[in-house]
Design an enzyme around this catalytic site. Structure first.
Site, PDB file in Angstrom:
ATOM      1  N   LEU A  17       9.925  42.128 -26.083  1.00 23.63           N
ATOM      2  CA  LEU A  17      10.141  43.509 -25.668  1.00 23.63           C
ATOM      3  C   LEU A  17      10.723  44.276 -26.843  1.00 23.63           C
ATOM      4  O   LEU A  17      11.752  43.881 -27.410  1.00 23.63           O
ATOM      5  CB  LEU A  17      11.099  43.579 -24.476  1.00 23.63           C
ATOM      6  N   CYS A  20      22.514  63.192 -44.303  1.00 28.04           N
ATOM      7  CA  CYS A  20      22.552  61.810 -43.829  1.00 28.04           C
ATOM      8  C   CYS A  20      22.653  60.839 -44.997  1.00 28.04           C
ATOM      9  O   CYS A  20      23.403  59.860 -44.944  1.00 28.04           O
ATOM     10  CB  CYS A  20      21.321  61.509 -42.975  1.00 28.04           C
ATOM     11  N   GLY A  35      12.411  51.072 -27.916  1.00 32.44           N
ATOM     12  CA  GLY A  35      12.391  52.125 -28.927  1.00 32.44           C
ATOM     13  C   GLY A  35      11.363  51.785 -29.988  1.00 32.44           C
ATOM     14  O   GLY A  35      11.681  51.692 -31.177  1.00 32.44           O
ATOM     15  N   LEU A  40      10.156  56.819 -25.109  1.00 34.17           N
ATOM     16  CA  LEU A  40      10.109  57.986 -24.231  1.00 34.17           C
ATOM     17  C   LEU A  40       9.332  59.128 -24.861  1.00 34.17           C
ATOM     18  O   LEU A  40       9.183  60.187 -24.239  1.00 34.17           O
ATOM     19  CB  LEU A  40      11.531  58.453 -23.894  1.00 34.17           C
ATOM     20  N   TRP A  78       6.311  54.413 -33.533  1.00 29.29           N
ATOM     21  CA  TRP A  78       4.859  54.498 -33.694  1.00 29.29           C
ATOM     22  C   TRP A  78       4.187  53.121 -33.677  1.00 29.29           C
ATOM     23  O   TRP A  78       3.013  53.001 -33.975  1.00 29.29           O
ATOM     24  CB  TRP A  78       4.523  55.237 -34.987  1.00 29.29           C
ATOM     25  N   TYR A 127      10.589  54.594 -39.051  1.00 28.41           N
ATOM     26  CA  TYR A 127      11.576  55.672 -39.064  1.00 28.41           C
ATOM     27  C   TYR A 127      12.971  55.091 -38.819  1.00 28.41           C
ATOM     28  O   TYR A 127      13.672  55.475 -37.885  1.00 28.41           O
ATOM     29  CB  TYR A 127      11.205  56.712 -38.012  1.00 28.41           C
ATOM     30  N   GLN A 159       4.634  59.508 -29.755  1.00 23.24           N
ATOM     31  CA  GLN A 159       4.677  58.172 -30.318  1.00 23.24           C
ATOM     32  C   GLN A 159       3.826  57.194 -29.517  1.00 23.24           C
ATOM     33  O   GLN A 159       3.110  56.356 -30.092  1.00 23.24           O
ATOM     34  CB  GLN A 159       6.120  57.680 -30.397  1.00 23.24           C
TER      35      GLN A 159
END
Length: 446
Positions: A207, A394, A210, A233, A213, A171, A237
């Protein structure tokens, strides 16, 4: 001269009686002012507006794209003048703006061909002043607010995202090396491009801030033998990523945690963040880069992939902020690099991707349109119209506006990455061929 060929100044005189005492209509006055703005704004194609008072207005030199739109709410012209982005999006969602010929993407393309004229509209100037006044509140995202903002967008049904994303659920902006790639191919190229910039080798601790999935994290573990911790968060997901890791047999090499990046206490060889920095907020830049500096090992490498703007200053769109990404902030490259430099890290590479996200969004829009009826069964017609507008506006912002994507590579030490960028293409070529990537210090195969 026919009514449709009458200039807008002549049209005002022609309908001047409507503004006479006892016949004044605020709605008609607003429509006339809106027409004056559209006359300056529409520089290509042909836009026909059927206004709420029953009149027809024509704008543009003609040719393609050609769009006809009907306004059914007498208050809409005034709303469009006051807050163009918010009012246009809400009117499309509510059906008070109906497109009768052409498409939504055509309409947005016509209306965004001249961003300087849009910025000069009185409503846009006022919005800019209000945003500047409320910047701290609009773009400040402490941990509690970040949880709520993420839930607003990412904790809706994963089934929705499966309607338009690629098979790996990437995404974020894909990477179109030639422009002829399918969406799945371009997303695979994006992951490969990022992996090359991370200078990976077996056994490194990575690491992923964000992690979505989990597609990128699992690729780094599977194809590059890294040990990856993914942070998100989003409850949806994290659950989906953990399930996928278990089914892929990668649970021993990939862990997904529902944790804010500011709470991370581990030490890592590599840190990557794709499509998350837009949610940090202007006041959070120093905390973000301070976290990267803190969790990176001395010889570590970081890679930030984020949406930015070439406008004089960063910000957010009122409609996007209200309906799609609350708390979002699109930064300039200059303010992002300034924050990175304040952390004490080296900016070792910068790449600007301009039209890649426009192409990504085009694919998403087309896929969503093909599955629209399924989306309507999951939600409702208004939601579908909201999502259509989101994807289309967008795409237009990347194609005609000031948005782009940048990738910034970071390191604590100046010697950590090679002296030239040749290693990126060489590493990608080795990945395609299935060979061992070259040693990044000597240029020879390791």
């Amino acid at each position: 001269m026919s009514n449709s060929e009458t200039s807008h100044d002549e049209r005002f005189e022609q309908y001047g009686g409507r503004f006479a005492p006892g016949r004044f209509s605020p709605g008609r006055a607003a429509m006339w002012l809106l027409a004056k703005a559209l006359r300056r704004l529409v520089q290509n194609g042909r836009l026909t507006i059927y206004d709420p008072c029953g009149e027809t207005w024509h704008f543009g030199p003609g040719g393609e794209p050609a769009v006809s739109a009907r306004l059914t709410d007498r208050a809409l012209p005034a709303k469009l003048l006051a807050n163009p982005s918010l009012a246009l999006g809400e009117a499309y969602m509510d059906g008070t703006l109906r497109i009768e010929a052409g498409s939504l993407r055509d309409l947005l393309s016509i209306c965004t061909s001249d961003m300087d004229t849009i910025d000069a509209l009185p409503g846009m100037r006022l919005i800019g002043l209000l945003d500047a006044f409320m910047a701290r509140r609009l773009h400040h995202n402490p941990i509690s607010r970040s949880h709520a903002n993420v839930a607003h967008h990412y904790d809706i049904s994963t089934e929705l995202y499966d309607l338009f994303l690629d098979a790996d659920r990437q995404y974020s902006c894909a990477y179109f090396a030639t422009g002829d790639e399918t969406l799945d191919e371009a997303q695979a190229l994006k992951k490969r491009h990022i992996a090359a910039k991370l200078l990976l080798r077996p056994g490194l601790e990575v690491l992923d801030i964000g992690s979505g999935w989990g597609g990128l994290a699992m690729e780094l573990a599977q194809k590059h033998a890294a040990r990856v911790t993914g942070l998100s968060l989003s409850t949806e997901q994290i659950a989906a990523a953990r399930d996928r890791a278990a089914r892929s047999g990668l649970s021993d090499r990939v862990a997904f945690e529902r944790r804010d990046y500011r709470q991370e206490r581990g030490q890592y060889d590599r840190v990557v963040s794709v499509g998350m920095f837009e949610h940090v907020g202007r006041s959070g830049f120093d905390a973000f880069f301070g976290t990267l500096q803190r969790v990176l090992k001395a010889d570590g490498v970081g890679l930030l992939h984020a949406i930015g703007t070439k406008a004089p200053k960063g910000g957010s769109d009122p409609w996007i902020r209200k309906y799609i990404f609350p708390g979002g902030y699109l930064p300039t490259l200059s303010e992002t690099i300034a924050a990175a430099e304040r952390s004490g890290m080296w900016v070792t590479d910068v790449e600007v991707l301009r039209l890649h996200y426009a192409e990504t969004l085009r694919h998403w829009s087309e896929r969503f349109a093909a599955e629209r009826e399924t989306a309507r069964t999951l939600y409702d017609e208004r939601f579908c119209r909201m999502w259509e507008f989101y994807l289309a506006v967008c795409e237009t912002a990347f194609r005609n506006g000031r948005l782009m994507v940048f990738q910034i590579q970071l390191a604590k030490q100046r010697e950590t990455v090679p002296l030239t960028r040749n290693y990126i293409a060489e590493t990608e070529a080795c990945q395609i061929a299935g060979n061992i990537p070259p040693d990044t210090n000597t240029g020879r195969a390791s």
